[in-house]
Design a protein around this motif. Structure first.
Motif, short mmCIF file in Angstrom:
data_model
loop_
_atom_site.label_atom_id
_atom_site.label_comp_id
_atom_site.label_asym_id
_atom_site.label_seq_id
_atom_site.Cartn_x
_atom_site.Cartn_y
_atom_site.Cartn_z
N TYR A 2 0.84 -1.20 0.00
CA TYR A 2 0.00 0.00 0.00
C TYR A 2 0.87 1.25 0.00
O TYR A 2 0.66 2.18 -0.80
CB TYR A 2 -0.93 0.00 1.21
N ARG A 3 1.84 1.29 0.92
CA ARG A 3 2.71 2.47 0.99
C ARG A 3 3.52 2.63 -0.28
O ARG A 3 3.71 3.73 -0.78
CB ARG A 3 3.64 2.36 2.20
N THR A 4 3.96 1.52 -0.85
CA THR A 4 4.73 1.59 -2.09
C THR A 4 3.90 2.22 -3.20
O THR A 4 4.39 3.08 -3.95
CB THR A 4 5.18 0.19 -2.50
N ALA A 5 2.63 1.82 -3.31
CA ALA A 5 1.77 2.36 -4.37
C ALA A 5 1.59 3.87 -4.21
O ALA A 5 1.61 4.62 -5.20
CB ALA A 5 0.42 1.66 -4.33
N ARG A 6 1.43 4.32 -2.96
CA ARG A 6 1.24 5.76 -2.74
C ARG A 6 2.54 6.52 -3.01
O ARG A 6 2.53 7.60 -3.58
CB ARG A 6 0.78 6.04 -1.30
N MET A 7 3.66 5.94 -2.60
CA MET A 7 4.93 6.66 -2.72
C MET A 7 5.42 6.73 -4.15
O MET A 7 6.25 7.57 -4.48
CB MET A 7 6.00 6.00 -1.84
N LEU A 8 4.90 5.86 -5.03
CA LEU A 8 5.27 5.97 -6.44
C LEU A 8 4.92 7.35 -6.99
O LEU A 8 5.70 7.96 -7.72
CB LEU A 8 4.55 4.89 -7.26
N TYR A 9 3.76 7.83 -6.62
CA TYR A 9 3.31 9.14 -7.12
C TYR A 9 4.00 10.28 -6.37
O TYR A 9 4.19 11.36 -6.91
CB TYR A 9 1.79 9.24 -6.99
N GLN A 10 4.34 9.99 -5.09
CA GLN A 10 5.02 11.02 -4.30
C GLN A 10 6.48 11.18 -4.72
O GLN A 10 7.16 12.10 -4.27
CB GLN A 10 4.96 10.66 -2.81
N ALA A 11 6.97 10.27 -5.58
CA ALA A 11 8.35 10.38 -6.05
C ALA A 11 8.50 11.32 -7.24
O ALA A 11 9.61 11.62 -7.67
CB ALA A 11 8.88 9.00 -6.42
N ASN A 12 7.38 11.80 -7.77
CA ASN A 12 7.44 12.74 -8.88
C ASN A 12 8.19 14.00 -8.46
O ASN A 12 8.08 14.45 -7.31
CB ASN A 12 6.02 13.13 -9.32
N PRO A 13 8.93 14.63 -9.35
CA PRO A 13 9.58 15.91 -9.02
C PRO A 13 8.54 17.01 -8.88
O PRO A 13 7.52 17.03 -9.59
CB PRO A 13 10.52 16.16 -10.21
N VAL A 14 8.78 17.95 -7.99
CA VAL A 14 7.79 18.99 -7.69
C VAL A 14 7.56 19.93 -8.88
O VAL A 14 6.55 20.62 -8.93
CB VAL A 14 8.20 19.81 -6.45
N GLU A 15 8.50 19.98 -9.81
CA GLU A 15 8.31 20.88 -10.95
C GLU A 15 7.04 20.54 -11.73
O GLU A 15 6.50 21.38 -12.44
CB GLU A 15 9.53 20.82 -11.87
N ARG A 16 6.54 19.28 -11.59
CA ARG A 16 5.37 18.86 -12.36
C ARG A 16 4.06 19.35 -11.75
O ARG A 16 3.04 19.35 -12.42
CB ARG A 16 5.36 17.34 -12.50
N ILE A 17 4.10 19.71 -10.48
CA ILE A 17 2.85 20.15 -9.85
C ILE A 17 2.92 21.58 -9.33
O ILE A 17 1.90 22.14 -8.93
CB ILE A 17 2.46 19.19 -8.70
N ALA A 18 4.10 22.17 -9.32
CA ALA A 18 4.23 23.56 -8.86
C ALA A 18 3.64 24.51 -9.90
O ALA A 18 3.72 24.26 -11.11
CB ALA A 18 5.69 23.91 -8.61
N GLN A 19 3.06 25.59 -9.43
CA GLN A 19 2.56 26.61 -10.35
C GLN A 19 3.74 27.40 -10.87
O GLN A 19 4.50 28.00 -10.11
CB GLN A 19 1.58 27.55 -9.66
N SER A 20 3.89 27.42 -12.20
CA SER A 20 5.03 28.11 -12.80
C SER A 20 4.60 29.16 -13.82
O SER A 20 5.46 29.87 -14.36
CB SER A 20 5.97 27.10 -13.47
N LYS A 21 3.31 29.27 -14.06
CA LYS A 21 2.81 30.25 -15.02
C LYS A 21 1.96 31.30 -14.32
O LYS A 21 1.34 31.01 -13.30
CB LYS A 21 1.99 29.56 -16.13
N ASP A 22 1.96 32.49 -14.89
CA ASP A 22 1.14 33.60 -14.36
C ASP A 22 1.45 33.87 -12.89
O ASP A 22 0.55 34.16 -12.09
CB ASP A 22 -0.35 33.31 -14.53
N LEU A 23 2.71 33.76 -12.52
CA LEU A 23 3.10 34.03 -11.14
C LEU A 23 3.07 35.53 -10.86
O LEU A 23 3.41 36.34 -11.72
CB LEU A 23 4.50 33.49 -10.87
N VAL A 24 2.69 35.88 -9.66
CA VAL A 24 2.77 37.27 -9.19
C VAL A 24 3.94 37.33 -8.23
O VAL A 24 3.89 36.74 -7.14
CB VAL A 24 1.47 37.72 -8.51
#
Length: 539
Positions: free
Chosen positions: A232-254
């Motif tokens: 169970y933990r392995t399945a969840r951590m697979l997605y948590q291993a993604n680099p943050v650049e894929r989910i961070a807001q990088s457009k239209d920043l103030v």
């Protein structure tokens, strides 16, 4: 500058404004009364430049404004994440004390801002993984770190990243429909491992099993990872291993910079709805974050005014600053404070003389270089003791400073006033080199002054001066612009004026004032002779 007390003279500073700032800042720093920084509100004129070079000292820093800036705010300083770090690591950072619930900056490899990451973005990413059980190009190092795992097979080191549909292999009576390129999570199920190898899965993750020993070292193009985590933990951590650049807001920043003014920041914040905003330095690198509550009670700049006490002659944004002291020798102007302020105003020839008196009162002597500079400033402001503003106290102070510096006052004064100086410069630049604005009653006027030992060469350019003065009058809506060409040897001033012939005639009691200029004998002081005469007429 946010923790320093700024000391500065008036706009278009003369030697007295520059030197009194430097001397007062040096005195206060010597007494340990805080951190004082001498500043200037304009370019260094010729006499000041001569004195600074003569005594080997650097000019004060240029100050454009004392409006409250982002650098004056006690904004937050969360850690900055590199964009390749895993989501799991970012989640831990977000929940550290003082950071939870906020956004944190994400940086590029060179340290510049990439984007902003929030707990909400991580939660959204986690929920999306339920509907889309697949990982794409997850860096192998991120994956091993998240799973606390290791690659056990020969050939697994060819992988830099892992992709594929995620399959959790539970015990099943019939073979699982494993697709080529899948990421298979299993336990003590040797048949599943073999099936995954046969179907050319991209990755097999062995969870809490001793099968790792059996497959350790085998050659396979499928990456085999052993992990102590459960399935169970392995399945969840697979997605948590993604680099943050894929989910961070990088457009239209103030974004805001340290030197942005708070008034402008408030306007932008009102137009947006973010909880946190990145604060960048001059290189575009994040140094913190600010939120709306940071704007409620910012620190204001603290300052000391020397050689002036009129708002029109002072720095932009003065109404936003805290004036902690005023040292001056001019008439009282319109600067107001909302709290008690140290004020020292004396009928003396130079503000530098006031600072010299303060050195004596505190039992200190300036060093030889500063003493020589101060003596030169007194000579400049008193026109080598010929100005009506000059007192015996100015003379005694200048002589004492000259002894400390080991200089001759008469030689220094003649050398300073005999400079070719601004004679060969454009008249517009000459006019602004020592120019002050005054409000007398309902009249607004500007008065410039050029002091030298010979004004004959300048008298041939009167029309050029008048043209430049008229341009300044129209630009600033002055009622009158005057220029004093003061001759030290003749002890008088050729007064040039743009208009107001009757006013000049009445103010100075003369019968002839034609062609917009007149010579006034024994008139060398702007503050004690020109301004009072016009003030009596218009004040």
């Amino acid at each position: 500058m946010q923790d320093q007390i700024l000391v500065f003279g008036h706009k278009n500073p003369d030697a007295d404004a520059i030197v009194s700032s430097m001397a007062y800042a040096s005195l206060m720093n010597s007494l340990g009364n805080g951190s004082y920084l001498a500043c200037r509100l304009g370019h260094i004129n010729d006499k000041t430049d001569f004195l600074l070079h003569r005594f080997g000292l650097e000019p004060p820093v240029y100050l454009h404004s004392v409006r409250t800036q982002v650098s004056d705010i006690d904004f937050d300083h969360p850690p900055v994440l590199f964009k390749q770090v895993s989501v799991s690591h970012a989640w831990e950072v977000l929940h550290q004390e003082g950071v939870s619930g906020s956004a944190i900056p994400v940086a590029n490899e060179d340290g510049t801002l990439f984007g902003m990451l929030t707990a909400g973005a991580i939660a959204e990413h986690d929920m999306e993984s339920i509907d889309l059980p697949q990982i794409n190009d997850v860096p192998i190092f991120n994956l091993l770190s998240a799973l606390e795992g290791r690659v056990i097979n020969d050939g697994g080191d060819i992988f830099d990243s892992i992709s594929g549909e995620v399959v959790i292999a539970l015990p099943h009576p019939t073979p699982l429909p494993l697709m080529e390129g899948s990421v298979v999570i299993c336990g003590q199920q040797e048949d599943i491992v073999q099936q995954a190898l046969d179907s050319k899965a991209s990755c097999i993750i062995l969870c809490q099993t001793d099968l790792a020993e059996k497959y350790s070292g085998i050659h396979s193009e499928t990456c085999i990872i052993a992990s102590p985590c459960d399935a169970y933990r392995t399945a969840r951590m697979l997605y948590q291993a993604n680099p943050v650049e894929r989910i961070a807001q990088s457009k239209d920043l103030v974004c805001f910079h340290l030197d942005d003014y708070l008034d402008d920041v408030r306007d932008k914040v009102l137009e947006s709805r973010y909880r946190s905003y990145p604060v960048l330095d001059e290189n575009g690198k994040p140094v913190g974050t600010l939120s709306r509550y940071h704007l409620l009670k910012p620190r204001v700049k603290r300052c000391v005014l020397v050689d002036h006490n009129e708002k029109s002659q002072s720095v932009a944004g003065l109404e936003q600053a805290q004036i902690i002291a005023i040292l001056d020798h001019h008439r009282l102007g319109d600067v107001q404070t909302g709290y008690p302020t140290f004020m020292r105003n004396e009928p003396i020839g130079s503000t530098t003389s006031i600072v010299a008196l303060m050195y004596q009162e505190h039992g200190l002597m300036p060093g030889p270089k500063l003493a020589g500079l101060m003596a030169g400033a007194i000579l400049s402001d008193t026109v080598i003791f010929k100005s009506p503003t000059c007192t015996e106290k100015d003379r005694r102070l200048a002589e004492r400073l000259a002894r400390i510096a080991g200089i001759d006052l008469e030689s220094l004064g003649r050398e300073m006033f005999s400079l070719g100086g601004s004679d060969d410069k454009p008249v517009a630049e000459q006019l602004k080199s020592d120019f002050k604005e005054f409000r007398l009653g309902n009249h607004l006027l500007g008065i410039g002054q050029i002091t030298t030992i010979d004004i004959s060469s300048r008298l041939t350019r009167i029309q050029d001066y008048l043209d430049a003065m008229e341009t300044v009058r129209k630009e600033h809506a002055y009622d009158m612009v005057l220029l004093m060409l003061t001759d030290v040897l003749r002890e008088g001033t050729e007064l040039i004026y743009t208009n107001g012939q009757d006013a000049v005639r009445q103010a100075f009691g003369i019968n002839t004032a034609e062609d917009h200029h007149v010579f006034l004998e024994h008139v060398v002081s702007r503050k004690k002779q020109i301004v009072p005469a016009l003030s009596a007429l218009w004040g």
